[in-house]
Design a protein around this motif. Structure first.
Motif, PDB file in Angstrom:
ATOM      1  N   THR A 124      -3.409  -8.682  -2.618  1.00 46.00           N
ATOM      2  CA  THR A 124      -1.958  -8.683  -2.800  1.00 46.00           C
ATOM      3  C   THR A 124      -1.404  -7.298  -2.458  1.00 46.00           C
ATOM      4  O   THR A 124      -2.152  -6.302  -2.474  1.00 46.00           O
ATOM      5  N   PRO A 125      -0.122  -7.208  -2.162  1.00 46.15           N
ATOM      6  CA  PRO A 125       0.473  -5.888  -1.907  1.00 46.15           C
ATOM      7  C   PRO A 125       0.267  -4.917  -3.077  1.00 46.15           C
ATOM      8  O   PRO A 125       0.003  -3.736  -2.848  1.00 46.15           O
ATOM      9  N   THR A 126       0.338  -5.410  -4.296  1.00 46.93           N
ATOM     10  CA  THR A 126       0.148  -4.556  -5.469  1.00 46.93           C
ATOM     11  C   THR A 126      -1.278  -4.012  -5.516  1.00 46.93           C
ATOM     12  O   THR A 126      -1.496  -2.824  -5.780  1.00 46.93           O
ATOM     13  N   LYS A 127      -2.261  -4.865  -5.215  1.00 48.07           N
ATOM     14  CA  LYS A 127      -3.666  -4.423  -5.216  1.00 48.07           C
ATOM     15  C   LYS A 127      -3.905  -3.406  -4.106  1.00 48.07           C
ATOM     16  O   LYS A 127      -4.577  -2.389  -4.316  1.00 48.07           O
ATOM     17  N   GLY A 136       7.947   1.535   1.204  1.00 46.35           N
ATOM     18  CA  GLY A 136       8.815   0.494   0.664  1.00 46.35           C
ATOM     19  C   GLY A 136       8.030  -0.486  -0.185  1.00 46.35           C
ATOM     20  O   GLY A 136       6.849  -0.730   0.062  1.00 46.35           O
ATOM     21  N   LYS A 137       8.692  -1.025  -1.196  1.00 48.97           N
ATOM     22  CA  LYS A 137       8.076  -2.003  -2.089  1.00 48.97           C
ATOM     23  C   LYS A 137       9.117  -3.034  -2.485  1.00 48.97           C
ATOM     24  O   LYS A 137      10.284  -2.707  -2.627  1.00 48.97           O
ATOM     25  N   SER A 156       5.663  -8.367  -3.764  1.00 47.99           N
ATOM     26  CA  SER A 156       5.572  -9.219  -2.575  1.00 47.99           C
ATOM     27  C   SER A 156       5.486  -8.418  -1.278  1.00 47.99           C
ATOM     28  O   SER A 156       5.233  -8.978  -0.216  1.00 47.99           O
ATOM     29  N   LEU A 157       5.693  -7.091  -1.367  1.00 52.61           N
ATOM     30  CA  LEU A 157       5.639  -6.253  -0.177  1.00 52.61           C
ATOM     31  C   LEU A 157       5.306  -4.815  -0.562  1.00 52.61           C
ATOM     32  O   LEU A 157       5.857  -4.286  -1.527  1.00 52.61           O
ATOM     33  N   PHE A 158       4.410  -4.217   0.200  1.00 50.52           N
ATOM     34  CA  PHE A 158       4.145  -2.785   0.125  1.00 50.52           C
ATOM     35  C   PHE A 158       3.992  -2.327   1.565  1.00 50.52           C
ATOM     36  O   PHE A 158       3.241  -2.921   2.336  1.00 50.52           O
ATOM     37  N   GLN A 159       4.731  -1.297   1.943  1.00 50.29           N
ATOM     38  CA  GLN A 159       4.648  -0.830   3.333  1.00 50.29           C
ATOM     39  C   GLN A 159       4.845   0.672   3.406  1.00 50.29           C
ATOM     40  O   GLN A 159       5.437   1.282   2.523  1.00 50.29           O
ATOM     41  N   PHE A 218       2.006  -4.804   3.924  1.00 47.71           N
ATOM     42  CA  PHE A 218       1.123  -5.707   3.192  1.00 47.71           C
ATOM     43  C   PHE A 218       2.027  -6.686   2.466  1.00 47.71           C
ATOM     44  O   PHE A 218       2.880  -6.279   1.684  1.00 47.71           O
ATOM     45  N   ARG A 219       1.825  -7.962   2.743  1.00 46.21           N
ATOM     46  CA  ARG A 219       2.731  -8.989   2.222  1.00 46.21           C
ATOM     47  C   ARG A 219       1.995  -9.953   1.304  1.00 46.21           C
ATOM     48  O   ARG A 219       0.778  -9.985   1.260  1.00 46.21           O
TER      49      ARG A 219
END
Length: 141
Positions: free
Chosen positions: A19-22, A71-72, A76-79, A100-101
């Motif tokens: 996941t984006p969080t992981k 960005g977060k 649901s998204l980390f970039q 990462f989505r």
């Protein structure tokens, strides 16, 4: 007279099973443990940090860049992104972003200013590097 845009782009996606969080947790715990580029710092870079990255045989290609934005969106998204310096092989003004989505894929999108690199060998090297990145993340606990 119309001038052609010297930039070209590529976009790829790679399964990470994270996941984006992981992914964010992993990268913030040890950035260089997962990013397959020589010169990547251990700590997650801060905005505008100079990154003396190098790739290729004997690290002969200069990929020096600066850390861009992060960005977060609520899990649901980390970039994050990098912007090339004048010393970067891709050319000043080139950039790359890593997203990462929630579908557990890594999306890599690059804008490259060096027209000589728009070839199968360069793109194959990029695919290999980012496949290795995704595999390292996928294998992480």
């Amino acid at each position: 007279m119309v001038l052609a845009d010297p930039f070209w782009t590529y976009s790829y996606k790679f399964k990470t099973n994270k996941t984006p969080t992981k992914v964010e947790t992993l990268l913030r715990s040890c950035f260089s443990c997962y990013v397959p580029i020589s010169g990547a710092p251990r700590n997650f870079p801060v905005k505008n940090q100079l990154l003396p990255l190098r790739v290729g045989p004997l690290n002969m290609f200069n990929m020096e860049c600066r850390m861009g934005g992060v960005g977060k969106v609520n899990g649901s998204l980390f970039q994050y992104s990098f912007t090339a310096t004048k010393n970067h092989l891709d050319g000043l003004g080139s950039s790359i972003s890593f997203s990462f989505r929630s579908d557990t894929y890594l999306y890599v999108t690059a804008k490259v200013g060096n027209a000589w690199l728009n070839n199968a060998q360069y793109k194959g090297g990029a695919i290999q590097a980012w496949t290795n990145y995704a595999k390292k993340l996928s294998a992480a606990k």
